[in-house]
Motif scaffolding. Structure first.
Motif, PDB file in Angstrom:
ATOM      1  N   UNK A  62      -6.295   1.213  -7.355  1.00 26.24           N
ATOM      2  CA  UNK A  62      -5.184   1.800  -7.975  1.00 26.24           C
ATOM      3  C   UNK A  62      -4.427   3.036  -6.902  1.00 26.24           C
ATOM      4  N   UNK A  63      -3.197   3.023  -6.849  1.00 25.73           N
ATOM      5  CA  UNK A  63      -2.517   4.165  -6.285  1.00 25.73           C
ATOM      6  C   UNK A  63      -1.459   4.577  -7.119  1.00 25.73           C
ATOM      7  N   UNK A  64      -1.251   5.818  -7.735  1.00 27.01           N
ATOM      8  CA  UNK A  64      -0.172   6.037  -8.733  1.00 27.01           C
ATOM      9  C   UNK A  64       1.006   6.640  -7.997  1.00 27.01           C
ATOM     10  N   UNK A  65       2.002   6.594  -8.714  1.00 26.97           N
ATOM     11  CA  UNK A  65       3.388   6.855  -8.390  1.00 26.97           C
ATOM     12  C   UNK A  65       3.416   8.410  -7.447  1.00 26.97           C
ATOM     13  N   UNK A  66       2.430   9.304  -8.008  1.00 26.12           N
ATOM     14  CA  UNK A  66       2.483  10.695  -7.259  1.00 26.12           C
ATOM     15  C   UNK A  66       1.404  10.744  -6.082  1.00 26.12           C
ATOM     16  N   UNK A  67       0.853   9.370  -5.668  1.00 26.17           N
ATOM     17  CA  UNK A  67      -0.028   9.481  -4.548  1.00 26.17           C
ATOM     18  C   UNK A  67      -1.582   9.715  -4.891  1.00 26.17           C
ATOM     19  N   UNK A  68      -2.028   9.557  -6.035  1.00 28.18           N
ATOM     20  CA  UNK A  68      -3.432   9.675  -6.614  1.00 28.18           C
ATOM     21  C   UNK A  68      -4.147   8.360  -6.493  1.00 28.18           C
ATOM     22  N   UNK A  69      -5.467   8.324  -5.758  1.00 27.65           N
ATOM     23  CA  UNK A  69      -6.000   6.933  -5.491  1.00 27.65           C
ATOM     24  C   UNK A  69      -7.231   6.846  -6.719  1.00 27.65           C
ATOM     25  N   UNK A  70      -7.520   5.629  -7.165  1.00 28.22           N
ATOM     26  CA  UNK A  70      -8.583   5.417  -8.048  1.00 28.22           C
ATOM     27  C   UNK A  70      -9.254   3.977  -7.388  1.00 28.22           C
ATOM     28  N   UNK A  71     -10.565   3.994  -7.535  1.00 30.81           N
ATOM     29  CA  UNK A  71     -10.936   2.724  -7.503  1.00 30.81           C
ATOM     30  C   UNK A  71     -12.318   2.516  -8.200  1.00 30.81           C
ATOM     31  N   UNK A  72     -12.845   1.157  -8.634  1.00 30.18           N
ATOM     32  CA  UNK A  72     -13.957   1.162  -9.534  1.00 30.18           C
ATOM     33  C   UNK A  72     -15.106   1.125  -8.599  1.00 30.18           C
ATOM     34  N   UNK A  73     -16.289   1.408  -9.391  1.00 27.54           N
ATOM     35  CA  UNK A  73     -17.317   1.743  -8.785  1.00 27.54           C
ATOM     36  C   UNK A  73     -18.078   0.604  -7.761  1.00 27.54           C
ATOM     37  N   UNK A  74     -17.646  -0.650  -8.175  1.00 21.88           N
ATOM     38  CA  UNK A  74     -18.232  -1.978  -7.095  1.00 21.88           C
ATOM     39  C   UNK A  74     -17.211  -2.608  -6.440  1.00 21.88           C
ATOM     40  N   UNK A  75     -16.259  -1.918  -6.408  1.00 17.67           N
ATOM     41  CA  UNK A  75     -15.052  -2.574  -5.402  1.00 17.67           C
ATOM     42  C   UNK A  75     -15.732  -3.067  -4.003  1.00 17.67           C
ATOM     43  N   UNK A  76     -15.410  -3.932  -3.530  1.00 21.34           N
ATOM     44  CA  UNK A  76     -16.339  -4.612  -2.217  1.00 21.34           C
ATOM     45  C   UNK A  76     -15.530  -3.876  -1.018  1.00 21.34           C
ATOM     46  N   UNK A  77     -15.637  -2.594  -1.063  1.00 18.99           N
ATOM     47  CA  UNK A  77     -14.861  -2.063   0.299  1.00 18.99           C
ATOM     48  C   UNK A  77     -15.956  -2.148   1.688  1.00 18.99           C
ATOM     49  N   UNK A  78     -15.233  -2.484   2.587  1.00 20.30           N
ATOM     50  CA  UNK A  78     -15.910  -2.530   3.962  1.00 20.30           C
ATOM     51  C   UNK A  78     -16.556  -1.250   4.414  1.00 20.30           C
ATOM     52  N   UNK A  79     -17.747  -1.453   5.107  1.00 20.51           N
ATOM     53  CA  UNK A  79     -18.234  -0.202   5.545  1.00 20.51           C
ATOM     54  C   UNK A  79     -17.583   0.245   6.861  1.00 20.51           C
TER      55      UNK A  79
END
Length: 242
Positions: free
Chosen positions: A225-242
């Motif tokens: 998630x990205x908020x309207x004021x630019x903060x970013x949040x993600x869950x622990x197991x998000x399958x982000x690429x290395x």
């Protein structure tokens, strides 16, 4: 459905067979568009919304969509609302559902390595043509030539809902006003229809959607998630690429 759909099949098959598989997907998506488009006065969903079609006379697909939308309304405490705009519009579920069905049909036909992208709602199975997982870039919500995350999946769905392309098109059903607080919501999980609906609901909730999404991780739906004021949040197991 007012968007572009791309289909990539990585299966080792003759071109004519691959062409038939793609044609089948396109025929299905056009059928869904004809039935569920809110822009076509003669579509089934438009006729039902105007009271010209009784539920018992509706197609099995429309009855399914209406039933699931009602379930999602309850599951999201009313934030996923097919009537949020004042008239029936189940598009927040239908697009993801139609691609999920298309992917399942491809798998049943023996296509185990494929990727379907319908305007940012993506379902992939198997592996990329060059091997390894499919990679999905989540667009930066202010800089179109950059990404906020890159995801890597071999079997799963990615749905993104945001305000950076279509403006304030998501309504908070509690206030009747355009949703505020979140700029971009991405949900990753096993079913694209559910992921799509969750992304829409969380965007409608505003910042409260961050905590709500965190609870969905227990059911296999991770988020970024990205908020309207630019903060970013993600869950622990998000399958982000290395």
């Amino acid at each position: 459905m007012g968007t572009t759909v791309s289909i990539e099949l990585a299966d080792d098959r003759p071109d004519d067979e691959l062409g038939r598989l793609i044609a089948g997907v396109c025929d299905w998506l056009h059928e869904v568009d004809a039935r569920f488009s809110t822009y076509k006065a003669d579509s089934e969903v438009s006729r039902f919304g105007r009271g010209e079609l009784r539920l018992e006379d509706a197609s099995a697909d429309l009855r399914h969509v209406l039933e699931v939308c009602a379930d999602l309304w309850r599951d999201t405490d009313g934030y996923f609302d097919a009537y949020a705009s004042g008239s029936l519009d189940p598009s927040g579920y239908v697009k993801g559902w139609s691609v999920e069905v298309a992917s399942r049909r491809l798998a049943e036909a023996g296509s185990h390595d494929h990727y379907i992208n319908a305007g940012g709602d993506i379902r992939m199975r198997g592996h990329h043509p060059e091997g390894g997982p499919w990679r999905v870039g989540i667009r930066h919500p202010w800089e179109a030539d950059k990404v906020s995350w890159v995801l890597a999946l071999t079997d799963g769905a990615v749905a993104t809902s945001g305000t950076y392309e279509r403006g304030d098109h998501i309504i908070n059903p509690r206030t009747g006003q355009a949703a505020k607080g979140l700029r971009s919501v991405t949900v990753v999980g096993p079913d694209l229809a559910v992921a799509d609906a969750y992304a829409t609901a969380a965007l409608a909730m505003g910042e409260a959607g961050i905590a709500w999404l965190a609870k969905r991780a227990a059911d296999g739906y991770d988020s970024a998630v990205v908020t309207d004021d630019g903060r970013a949040f993600s869950s622990a197991n998000l399958p982000a690429a290395v």
